[in-house]
Design an enzyme around this catalytic site. Sequence first.
Site, PDB file in Angstrom:
ATOM      1  N   GLY A  12     -18.972 -36.897  60.149  1.00  0.00           N
ATOM      2  CA  GLY A  12     -17.755 -36.880  59.244  1.00  0.00           C
ATOM      3  C   GLY A  12     -17.917 -38.051  58.087  1.00  0.00           C
ATOM      4  N   ASN A 108     -19.808 -26.327  49.773  1.00  0.00           N
ATOM      5  CA  ASN A 108     -20.776 -27.076  50.780  1.00  0.00           C
ATOM      6  C   ASN A 108     -21.390 -28.233  50.222  1.00  0.00           C
ATOM      7  OD1 ASN A 108     -22.245 -27.325  53.388  1.00  0.00           O
ATOM      8  ND2 ASN A 108     -23.937 -26.445  52.091  1.00  0.00           N
ATOM      9  N   HIS A 110     -24.897 -30.447  50.249  1.00  0.00           N
ATOM     10  CA  HIS A 110     -26.207 -29.999  50.868  1.00  0.00           C
ATOM     11  C   HIS A 110     -27.266 -31.432  50.354  1.00  0.00           C
ATOM     12  CE1 HIS A 110     -29.790 -28.277  52.793  1.00  0.00           C
ATOM     13  NE2 HIS A 110     -30.541 -28.672  51.608  1.00  0.00           N
TER      14      HIS A 110
END
Length: 197
Positions: A12, A108, A110
């Site tokens: 996280g 997202n 990446h």
Amino acid sequence: MLSLAVLVSGGGTNLQAIMDAIASGYLEHTKIDLVFSNNKNAYALERAKNAGIPTLALSPNDFASREEFEAAMLHALEKVNPDIIVLAGFLVKIPKKMVETFEHKIINIHPSLIPSFCGRGYYGLKVHEAALERGVKLTGATVHFVDEDMDTGPILIQKAVEVKEDDTPKSLQERVMKEAEWIILPEAIKKLEKERA
Ligand code: GRF
């Protein structure tokens, strides 16, 4: 106000970067309404709980089928109905129905400069192992919209990071997180704040 649901599977640190950006006022019109994980032991859930952010963990193993897990995940997200869903180290492929339900609302992060070192099998340390194996001098991170495939949606922001001679996959991962991921993810959300909040 931009409402987020953040999906996590691990430590996280990207979630923390968003939380810190909200706390510092960098993201002044954003709130996290749910942190969801497929992994009940994800430390990311602890980070959220410590900050008083609602959490939900559903393990695929708790369901008779993959479809039932996916339906439960989608139902939980529909109940919150966030403006943006952020995949922050989330290692579950997003089902087609969820991409359709939250069309152009899922982003997202990446850990490479897409289209390099992305797609099936490229996650976590494997991305950096591949970058070192190929001998690239620059790598970095990408924030992109999620579509029905893996790491193929429209790119929002990228940031390059130099690869050092003595890098290991771990040292490279840490630098990409620190010098790229934790910067461009809040930046991408700020951009969406301006457009959608
Ligand atoms: C990070 O490398 C991120 O780029 C990738 O998952 C890893 C874990 O991130 N998507 P976090 O510490 O759980 O945010």
